[in-house]
Enzyme design. Structure first.
Site, PDB file in Angstrom:
ATOM      1  N   GLU A  99      -1.548 -10.437  -8.068  1.00  0.00           N
ATOM      2  CA  GLU A  99      -2.186 -11.693  -8.461  1.00  0.00           C
ATOM      3  C   GLU A  99      -2.664 -12.518  -7.271  1.00  0.00           C
ATOM      4  O   GLU A  99      -3.524 -13.388  -7.413  1.00  0.00           O
ATOM      5  CB  GLU A  99      -1.223 -12.539  -9.298  1.00  0.00           C
ATOM      6  CG  GLU A  99       0.034 -12.912  -8.535  1.00  0.00           C
ATOM      7  CD  GLU A  99       0.993 -13.797  -9.335  1.00  0.00           C
ATOM      8  OE1 GLU A  99       0.692 -14.115 -10.491  1.00  0.00           O
ATOM      9  OE2 GLU A  99       2.039 -14.148  -8.780  1.00  0.00           O
ATOM     10  N   HIS A 120       9.127 -12.597 -14.276  1.00  0.00           N
ATOM     11  CA  HIS A 120       8.335 -12.971 -13.097  1.00  0.00           C
ATOM     12  C   HIS A 120       8.807 -14.311 -12.535  1.00  0.00           C
ATOM     13  O   HIS A 120       9.234 -15.175 -13.287  1.00  0.00           O
ATOM     14  CB  HIS A 120       6.859 -13.056 -13.470  1.00  0.00           C
ATOM     15  CG  HIS A 120       6.198 -11.714 -13.496  1.00  0.00           C
ATOM     16  ND1 HIS A 120       5.021 -11.448 -12.842  1.00  0.00           N
ATOM     17  CD2 HIS A 120       6.583 -10.546 -14.081  1.00  0.00           C
ATOM     18  CE1 HIS A 120       4.683 -10.187 -13.036  1.00  0.00           C
ATOM     19  NE2 HIS A 120       5.610  -9.610 -13.798  1.00  0.00           N
TER      20      HIS A 120
END
Lengths: 757, 757
Positions: free
Chosen positions: B519, B494
């Site tokens: 997110e 990520h």
């Protein structure tokens, strides 16, 4: 104790110094004071009216450091970490202990100081403490940031620590730099630094934008009052190394830290502390050499089992590459190489590769015959064809030998003769890459029985934009030392940061370069060796690689024309003058074979001491030193080497041989007496002016006769005309004797003294 | 073949585009040409009169890329690596093969292109080759620097590759950046980019000094002629990632590489090659989704044994930290922590730590019951108290669990239920530190039976001054993937660089984030999921972490007010729309328990496919996709999980359960038939406008009845008003059927289809 008195500052009416400078600087402050244990040094701490912390240092009636500011400029927390402080608490302490270094110039060191801890604060909760330690021979102080603090994470824009000198002192200096200390020293008045600066400076990347009066530590100074001052730092850990910026109107030095790739000069996280800033103050030059201020300010040894750490006297496959006789590289086949892609087994060797099996074996043989402990071999591993100057990240893997270097067989051969090979890790300053490989590289060393590594940091640093002395690199060097300790590996780091006494805490750091060493050959000024013990060596030993017997480079490679500016006797003198637990005999075996009688001193001299006596010295002129070997250490080192292979005892080190030397018909009782007998070594080095020094032998045991082997400059010796002229005399001497020794231009001398049985 | 003809350039008289732009650009070049295998695309290469290499691209009679310059500005070699070239040799080739990805959207991929290799040179010996590969669906080209070259080491100041567009196309773009792709997409004409730029831009460190019209790749474009273009890059290895600088007068894009800490945009050593620059040209939006251009331009799989690589459907202790319900950290005791110094065993837990034994066990239980493969646990290791925003070098050691995370017991418990834990390595972007610990960290994973890691790169990069997309970081990410492969570890990175097809070569790279993912919660625009498959997903799969059933953040943490802009049916549709071998069900078990009938689709859906059909799509509006699972892969993955513990078969994955589902009285013959039966999944996602789409099921096997579970937006569903409204229908469908499906604002749909036995 809560400190509430207002600390007043008394501004003196006039400047004290006679030349230069604006006279409006505060001359005296009144505040908290401590004195040195002997009462001669006085440290005063006070706050200026704007809350700026200040300190001054006196020796008896002489001012040494005029009131000087302390503090920081930050990138955060409003920027100002200098003004607005009040004193929250003052604590005094004193300390006196004797500690024993794992190796060193003496077996025991006294650490004796009085301490002043000033806790400063601001109304907003910012907290900063100042800890001063005052020794008989100088001052150490540091900033400490306690955990109870508005500051948690903060970044230093500039450390604003001042050292306000009282006048236009004489200085032995090298120009400030973020990446190298490899300079000749200049002796000048402070007011002359600016004028002499440009000629000195190496115009490398880190020179850009830097001060035209910045100099490096350790800075040796001499006042017109005859005091010797030395400004340095101790225990540089997780913090950048500093230069000293000189305000040459007022003769005020200020810290000038090394920036990282983002221009930050220190990233701190409380609780934390800065390195110690140190000001040595002594009356005689030899007291600078005798000072243990820097070591004392470092933390005690952090390694529990130190049995694997020992001094090393070594030779190497190295000088032949430095002189151009052979090469680190293996082939000329490729314009560049790629590790793991380039197939060296298919490459045509260019025939000049130094680290080949035959040549290494020849060195092992010579070293073993002459009582050395180890052989350094550089250029053993793939990648040297394009290692320099390309900012190449993946430049070495530290594991893959060239086809003509049989790592298993050579180590086995060396061990069979009581010799260890010294590993070589040139990082090409790609520390990013080195850290990727350091574990397997150290594993490889363990596998083949290497127990020491010479690491190198030539070129510009990768991570890009970093400097050799910026905080991330300071952390890198220590990381390597710690990892090496886990692997029982001794480290000798070249081109790394100059040492600041960390070898007390990490005695496996047995050497550093961090100054202009022998590799500069003809580029080294004749007096260089008379300055280094006052400057570079204050922080720890240097792998200076002395022992050059052939000064004319053209005799090695005809196209070279340089001639080194010293005599053979000078080279011998360095082994005693420069303390190092790691000493090289750097020249070729074939050069030593031409002068085996002179080479005898290098074989005989010890490399670890229980006592050192600094007989006479003046920075930049000459140094005369006497040292008494630590025989236990010598024997331990010898044992470690001698039991390498199948428990067989093989070579006996030269120094041990010298101590134990006995006639052939000696009895067991003779041997016992030999082991107990007293031995000393004396060495002298000189600058470019011939001179006589008087050596008094009153350091010898009274009433005992010593047989002395005296290695002197020949009558016609002269670094320019006759560098290889020497003479060897044998005498019997006692503590009542003294000798007048003549040192030639660029000369020196050496003496071995052994109690007569 | 030696090419000696002079290549002439014919300057067209007038500009072809109708709006914007100075009309003096060359419109046509004549020179070397190749066509795509189907003959529709034509690539022309020529040298301008000053020796500048140029190319153009046409599709039939339509111009796609107008004559565009190629070359570089260098820091060395005189600076100019663009003009003065002559053609030394031209080589043509063609290639046609079918290869099988380890995992992917289809079992077999055809790699079919015609190639033109132009060797360029200068009189001074400078050599630069250009390799063009022309596919039916687009162009790839790269620079290659042969070893026979004046250039050996050289540094890129700017890559000057142009992509001259024919007009003011519509673009789906995010602003250029050196550190993040976490942006919403903007749909605009190219001429509107500048005006819309400031509102989009994240003003982080890397924004300074950057272009006000730069955009990122993959850039999706649509021409007024109805062509869909996509500009991207493939195989970014040892080279910085590029942005596209837009000359918005002439609609010319130019590469704008990410600089390193010293401002260098690529350090090259010949022989070497740049990444591929790609221009996809297709007539339908669905053909963008079907294109394998980027994968085809990457190298074949470099891992010999791929048996340990498998798709993963997982849940995690993660969304509760994202939503603020719990914390990654363990204690509030300290203003900052120091690893190895801070004693967590003496710290008072703040009680909000998510990665505690009980909570992890609860997640393992739920995941096992519902046929998942794995549980991600973030915040398991010491250091989260001050991990972010301090540019802290030693921020994690990736090895030391918090006191309430029993790493041995939890792994054992998970394995006993057929579940693997997914390791989490947040680096805090201190890659310097991560590389120091990566070997012991991976060793720890091997020890406890982790076989996949989610790594994170949040915050500013250390080494200081580097960027997430600068060359040293590109090398870092690949280093991690390679090391992970040695340890049989799958990587899901990520905040790393956006992928460029490297998963073909390194299929253990099973996921990346590299875009705005779930997110961001309420910050994500409703149509986001309709753009990503055209842009971000072109380079490789994304760990988008879908499956959110509770869109109202205030129901989780009352002080939060955001509402996510999608419906439950939209979330289900993403599992089919977004290809990824790694799919998360990101929401809490307790949220799924409220909607177990909708959750059934997430349990049933596969994560690896042997066939994908892109039914209908328009970037920024909607996408409808059908996929056929690769059951072998599913079974293999299942086996790997199921045999974790003592050879016991435990959980059976949801998708396998769905495929094998049988009545209780089924016979062995029934099971055999079940294993052979046909299964499809269909998914749709929509933007912020409600719409109907017609789904024709002609991809199903003819003459076969399928039972279909159809998950639709409820009649009142709307991302603002009723995001949790859905309905589930069951039907029997054949290949002759079609359905009109209504997708709500921010909605979507999902269908499971299983051959009726």
């Amino acid at each position: 104790m809560i400190f509430k008195r207002l600390i007043a500052i008394v501004a003196a009416a006039a400047a004290l110094w006679s030349c230069g400078g604006a006279g409006n600087r505060v001359q005296t402050i009144e505040g908290e004071t401590i004195t040195s244990p002997d009462g001669h040094l006085k440290l005063v701490f006070a706050l200026a009216q704007d809350g700026t912390p200040m300190y001054s240092l006196d020796k008896d009636s002489l001012k040494v450091v005029l009131p000087s500011k302390l503090g920081f400029a930050l990138f955060d927390n409003g920027g100002d970490l200098q003004t607005g402080f009040t004193v929250k608490e003052v604590t005094r302490d004193s300390f006196d202990e004797v500690w024993e270094p794992v190796w060193g110039e003496e077996a025991q060191i006294r650490n004796h100081y009085n301490e002043l801890l000033v806790a400063l604060g601001r109304e907003d909760g910012t907290a900063m403490n100042l800890r001063f330690r005052l020794y008989d021979d100088g001052l150490g102080f540091r900033y400490e940031f306690p955990v109870e603090n508005k500051l948690t994470y903060f970044s230093v824009k500039e450390e604003l620590t001042e050292f306000a000198m009282t006048g236009d002192h004489t200085a032995w200096w090298i120009p400030g730099d973020y990446d190298t200390q490899e300079y000749n020293y200049t002796e000048s008045r402070l007011s002359e630094v600016r004028g002499k600066y440009e000629g000195m400076r190496i115009h490398n990347a880190s020179a850009e934008g830097f001060s035209p009066t910045g100099v490096q530590t350790a800075l040796q100074l001499k006042t017109d009052d005859g005091l010797y001052l030395n400004i340095h730092e101790a225990e540089v850990v997780d913090y950048p190394t500093t230069n000293l910026e000189l305000d040459d109107k007022n003769f005020v030095f200020r810290t000038w830290l090394t920036p990282d790739a983002e221009g930050v000069k220190g990233r701190l996280q409380a609780p934390c502390k800065t390195p110690w800033r140190t000001v040595m103050v002594v009356e005689k030059a030899v007291d600078v050499l005798a000072s243990r201020l820097i070591l004392n300010l470092n933390e005690p040894c952090a390694i529990e089992d130190v049995s694997w750490i020992h001094p090393v006297k070594y030779m190497g496959v190295w000088w032949e590459m430095i002189t151009g006789k052979s090469a680190w590289s293996y082939t000329d086949d490729y314009p560049s190489v790629q590790l793991g892609v380039t197939d060296y087994s298919k490459a045509k060797p260019h025939g000049r590769h130094g680290a080949n099996n035959e040549n290494v074996r020849r060195h092992i043989d010579f070293a073993a015959e002459n009582g050395f402990d180890a052989i350094l071999v550089e250029g053993w591993n793939e990648g040297w064809e394009d290692w320099y100057g390309h900012k190449k990240d993946f430049v070495f893997d530290f594991q893959t030998p060239y086809p003509d270097f049989d790592i298993a067989a050579l180590n086995e051969y060396a061990h069979s003769k009581g010799i260890r090979l010294v590993m070589h890790h040139e990082t090409s300053s790609s520390t990013l890459n080195y850290e990727r490989f350091i574990e397997p590289a150290y594993d490889l060393m363990n596998k083949y029985g290497y127990n020491s590594v010479k690491s190198g940091y030539v070129g510009d640093i990768i991570p890009y934009g970093e400097h050799h002395y910026s905080q991330p690199l300071i952390n890198h060097y220590l990381l390597c030392i710690k990892k090496a300790a886990e692997h029982h590996i001794m480290v000798n780091a070249h081109e790394a940061v100059r040492p600041t006494g960390l070898c007390r805490t990490w005695p496996n750091l047995i050497g550093n370069e961090a100054a202009m060493g022998t590799e500069y050959r003809a580029g080294i000024h004749a007096g260089h060796a008379t300055v280094l013990p006052f400057t570079r060596l204050q922080g720890g030993p240097m792998d200076y690689t002395p022992g050059i017997f052939e000064m004319d480079m053209s005799r090695i490679v005809p196209t070279e024309h340089g001639k080194m500016q010293m005599t053979i006797a000078n080279q011998l003198g360095i082994y005693v003058t420069f303390y190092s637990p790691l000493q090289m005999a750097a020249d070729f075996p074939e050069h030593y074979q031409r002068f085996m009688d002179a080479f005898q001193f290098i074989k005989d001299v010890a490399v670890d001491w229980d006592k050192s006596v600094y007989l006479d010295a003046e920075p930049g002129a000459y140094i005369v030193t006497a040292r008494h070997p630590k025989l236990a250490s010598l024997n331990k080192a010898q044992e470690s080497v001698a039991t390498l292979k199948d428990g067989k005892k093989n070579a006996v080190s030269g120094a041990a041989k010298y101590v134990y030397a006995l006639p052939e018909n000696a009895t067991t009782a003779d041997l016992a007496r030999a082991k107990a007998r007293d031995v000393w070594y004396v060495g002298g080095v000189n600058d470019e002016n011939a001179r006589e020094v008087l050596v008094a032998f009153d350091f010898l045991k009274p009433g005992v006769n010593y047989e002395a082997d005296i290695y002197l400059d020949g009558d016609d010796a002269d670094y320019e005309i006759a560098p290889q002229s020497y003479k060897i005399e044998k005498r019997t001497l006692t503590s009542a004797d003294s000798l007048t020794v003549r040192m030639a231009r660029g000369g020196g001398f050496a003496i071995s003294l052994r109690e007569l049985l």
